[in-house]
Design a protein around this motif. Structure first.
Motif, short mmCIF file in Angstrom:
data_model
loop_
_atom_site.label_atom_id
_atom_site.label_comp_id
_atom_site.label_asym_id
_atom_site.label_seq_id
_atom_site.Cartn_x
_atom_site.Cartn_y
_atom_site.Cartn_z
N ARG A 1 42.56 -1.51 5.36
CA ARG A 1 41.44 -2.30 4.83
C ARG A 1 41.31 -2.12 3.31
NH1 ARG A 1 36.59 -1.98 9.41
NH2 ARG A 1 37.97 -1.75 11.23
N LYS A 2 42.42 -1.74 2.69
CA LYS A 2 42.43 -1.58 1.23
C LYS A 2 43.57 -2.35 0.58
CE LYS A 2 40.29 3.03 1.10
NZ LYS A 2 40.50 4.47 0.75
N GLY A 3 44.21 -3.22 1.36
CA GLY A 3 45.26 -4.05 0.78
C GLY A 3 46.62 -3.93 1.42
N ASP A 4 46.81 -2.95 2.32
CA ASP A 4 48.11 -2.82 2.98
C ASP A 4 48.11 -3.67 4.25
OD1 ASP A 4 50.54 -2.18 4.07
OD2 ASP A 4 50.31 -0.01 3.92
N VAL A 5 48.32 -4.96 4.03
CA VAL A 5 48.39 -5.92 5.13
C VAL A 5 49.85 -6.34 5.29
CG1 VAL A 5 47.65 -8.19 5.95
CG2 VAL A 5 46.06 -6.75 4.66
N ARG A 6 50.33 -6.39 6.52
CA ARG A 6 51.73 -6.75 6.77
C ARG A 6 51.86 -7.49 8.09
NH1 ARG A 6 54.13 -0.66 6.98
NH2 ARG A 6 53.00 -0.55 4.99
N THR A 7 53.01 -8.13 8.29
CA THR A 7 53.25 -8.86 9.53
C THR A 7 54.54 -8.39 10.17
OG1 THR A 7 54.56 -10.68 8.57
CG2 THR A 7 52.17 -10.90 8.51
N LEU A 8 54.60 -8.55 11.49
CA LEU A 8 55.83 -8.31 12.25
C LEU A 8 56.27 -9.64 12.84
CD1 LEU A 8 56.81 -5.44 14.59
CD2 LEU A 8 56.83 -7.77 15.50
N ASN A 9 57.53 -9.99 12.63
CA ASN A 9 58.11 -11.22 13.17
C ASN A 9 59.51 -10.93 13.68
OD1 ASN A 9 56.14 -13.56 12.29
ND2 ASN A 9 56.33 -12.23 10.50
N ASN A 10 60.08 -11.91 14.36
CA ASN A 10 61.49 -11.84 14.81
C ASN A 10 62.14 -13.19 14.51
OD1 ASN A 10 61.94 -9.17 16.52
ND2 ASN A 10 59.88 -9.90 16.96
N VAL A 11 62.23 -13.50 13.22
CA VAL A 11 62.54 -14.84 12.76
C VAL A 11 63.94 -15.30 13.14
CG1 VAL A 11 62.78 -16.31 10.72
CG2 VAL A 11 60.91 -14.65 10.84
N LYS A 12 63.98 -16.52 13.68
CA LYS A 12 65.22 -17.27 13.90
C LYS A 12 65.03 -18.64 13.25
CE LYS A 12 67.83 -14.70 16.76
NZ LYS A 12 69.25 -14.39 16.53
N ALA A 13 66.12 -19.37 13.08
CA ALA A 13 66.05 -20.70 12.46
C ALA A 13 65.50 -21.70 13.47
CB ALA A 13 67.42 -21.12 11.96
N SER A 14 64.19 -21.74 13.62
CA SER A 14 63.56 -22.68 14.54
C SER A 14 62.20 -23.08 13.98
CB SER A 14 63.38 -22.06 15.93
OG SER A 14 62.38 -21.05 15.90
N LEU A 15 61.74 -24.25 14.41
CA LEU A 15 60.43 -24.72 13.98
C LEU A 15 59.34 -23.79 14.49
CD1 LEU A 15 59.54 -27.13 12.26
CD2 LEU A 15 59.03 -28.37 14.36
N LYS A 16 59.56 -23.23 15.68
CA LYS A 16 58.59 -22.29 16.26
C LYS A 16 58.40 -21.09 15.34
CE LYS A 16 56.04 -20.06 19.24
NZ LYS A 16 54.63 -20.43 19.39
N TRP A 17 59.48 -20.58 14.76
CA TRP A 17 59.34 -19.42 13.89
C TRP A 17 58.77 -19.78 12.52
CZ3 TRP A 17 58.35 -14.78 15.03
CH2 TRP A 17 58.82 -14.22 16.22
#
Length: 530
Positions: free
Chosen positions: A302-318
């Motif tokens: 809650r001080k700025g360390d915001v991040r995301t987890l993804n499993n990106v592939k070449a698709s519109l869904k991703w």
């Protein structure tokens, strides 16, 4: 000088403990979800227990209840903090050994999800692999094999989930609730009668539009797979839960051929006047063994360390998913810095889902796609198809939320019933998809991540979609267009939606942003007109 209330001193002493333990827990969770390690699971369970114990003291809870009745405590920020803490203490007024067991079992379940990979034709496959088969494969039997492989995880997870369901119910009943589902609605400031009425209204008023979509999908599936309608199983769809548009998903993926998904997402938010590069630099973007196969956003401190987890592939869904998770992230980065630590969070998942959902929708909107992937002539027809797909997707997803909400309500009401039978009854009722043969004794219900690890959450997605449509109407009124890609839109969202944090209830925040209470009207206007 005004005399300070005793609650002020309590906050000064108590909140730093919560802040420290919460940050430690989030860091352990991040390690667990990105590695699937046993050590991380054990650490996460221990820290989760320690955090819950901070909210377990009955004497403190009694004092909070007394302060709620104290008229001298009148400052709105203090009163909201008291409200947040009272609800947090209430759900933890259960025996410590039960809190500890819940934390341990949830951590073990997280590890099971992160590490499991089904086998297909003797080879370990990922969720992305299964989705690719369901998008591209034309042979019904091969599709069925892939779909069935995706359900194998249910055999592993069902006993763990049921153990958690019984523990959650035990905790809820010790606090006077009928079951865990009812407890969660109360603690989330959601009126059960209002929720049921709202979901029913949306379902009934969009029934004609959804039925037309199902008929269109079945017609296309019959043509593609050369089978009769009764032979169509859930494997005829493009994802294991039939929650996404199955029409031409592989063709639409051509829109992102050669596209840097992180790069175009960064550019998209840049047009809103928001820099997401620091968020992406902290994020984990690609799949590997032992890593959670889903996607999420986390605010570590809650001080700025915001991040995301993804499993990106070449698709519109991703592309949609990365835009979606970054929508959560910019919300988390946008809280008023003057707010106390406790209120630097959304008041509920509904408003942050609304931001994420309205951002994810841009991956299907004709105009937005022109900015995201280019407007070359060869993409013109595909962009139009994606725009049409968005309406189908919304109607399809609305029914999936109804399945999840109805199933979870019944799961916690009576976990001893035939849950797989219940699961397919809900699917047939709301999605109008026939239950496949020979699923008796299976655990298809246990394969959905949220059932075990994000319980009593799924309704937030559909309420978030409703709020997203209402926000879009507000943006049109405020900014003169329905696009997000402008600094004016970004400023409106930051000031109206993000900045308040948890200083007010989610329902008050909806009124603050749109000028009216949450209702399905805007969503119905946008997606259910026939």
């Amino acid at each position: 000088m005004k005399k300070k209330h005793p609650f002020d001193q309590f906050l000064k002493e108590f909140i730093p403990q919560v802040e420290r333990k919460s940050t430690q827990l989030n860091k352990a969770l991040w390690i667990l979800e990105t590695t699937g390690s046993t050590d991380a699971a054990d650490l996460k369970a221990d820290l989760d227990t320690e955090l819950r114990f901070l909210f377990n003291d009955p004497k403190t809870y009694k004092k909070l209840l007394e302060w709620e009745k104290d008229p001298s405590l009148s400052d709105p920020i203090q009163k909201r903090q008291l409200n947040v803490l009272t609800r947090a203490f209430k759900q933890n007024q259960i025996p410590k050994e039960l809190l500890e067991e819940l934390a341990q079992k949830e951590a073990a379940l997280s590890q099971s999800y992160a590490n499991y990979r089904p086998e297909l034709n003797g080879k370990k496959v990922s969720e992305n692999d299964i989705r690719e088969i369901l998008k591209k494969e034309n042979h019904p039997e091969k599709r069925k094999e892939a779909w069935e492989a995706s359900k194998k995880i249910g055999e592993v997870l069902a006993p763990q989930i049921l153990a958690l369901v019984h523990l959650r119910n035990k905790a809820a009943q010790s606090l006077g609730y009928a079951d865990y589902f009812q407890m969660q609605l109360d603690l989330q400031e959601v009126d059960p009668k209002w929720l049921l009425k709202t979901l029913d209204e949306l379902s009934q008023k969009s029934e004609k539009a959804y039925s037309a979509v199902v008929s269109e999908i079945e017609r296309k599936q019959v043509e593609r797979f050369h089978v009769h309608i009764p032979e169509l199983g859930p494997w005829a769809w493009s994802d294991p839960f039939c929650q996404e548009d199955p029409v031409d998903p592989h063709e639409l993926d051509r829109l992102v051929d050669g596209v840097d998904i992180s790069g175009v997402s960064t550019d998209f938010y840049k047009h809103m006047g928001i820099d997401v590069k620091p968020i992406l630099s902290r994020s984990d973007m690609y799949e590997r063994p032992g890593k959670n196969q889903h996607a999420f956003c986390i605010n570590l401190d809650r001080k700025g360390d915001v991040r995301t987890l993804n499993n990106v592939k070449a698709s519109l869904k991703w592309l949609e998913t990365v835009l979606h998770e970054l929508g959560h992230a910019i919300y988390e980065m946008g809280f008023d810095e003057k707010l106390p630590w406790l209120l630097r969070e959304p008041p509920h998942m509904i408003p942050t889902e609304a931001m994420a959902l309205i951002a994810g929708r841009q991956a299907y909107r004709y105009d937005a796609l022109g900015r995201l992937v280019g407007s070359s002539p060869d993409k013109e027809a595909l962009r139009k198809k994606a725009d049409i797909s968005l309406k189908r997707r919304q109607l399809i997803f609305s029914r999936w939320v109804l399945v999840m909400t109805a199933f979870e309500s019944e799961l916690y009401r009576n976990p001893s019933q035939d849950l797989n039978r219940l699961w397919w009854q809900c699917v047939e009722k709301y999605q109008k998809i026939r239950a496949p043969m020979n699923r008796e004794g299976k655990f298809d219900w246990a394969t959905k991540y949220h059932i075990g690890l994000a319980p009593v959450y799924y309704f937030s997605y559909l309420l978030g979609e409703m709020f997203a449509s209402a926000i879009q109407e507000a943006l049109i009124k405020e900014c003169g267009n329905n696009g997000l890609a402008s600094e004016k839109a970004g400023k409106f969202l930051q000031e109206k939606l993000f900045h308040p944090g948890n200083r007010m209830s989610w329902s008050d925040l909806v009124r603050h942003v749109t000028g009216k209470p949450l209702a399905p009207d805007a969503w119905l206007r946008e997606f259910a007109t026939t």
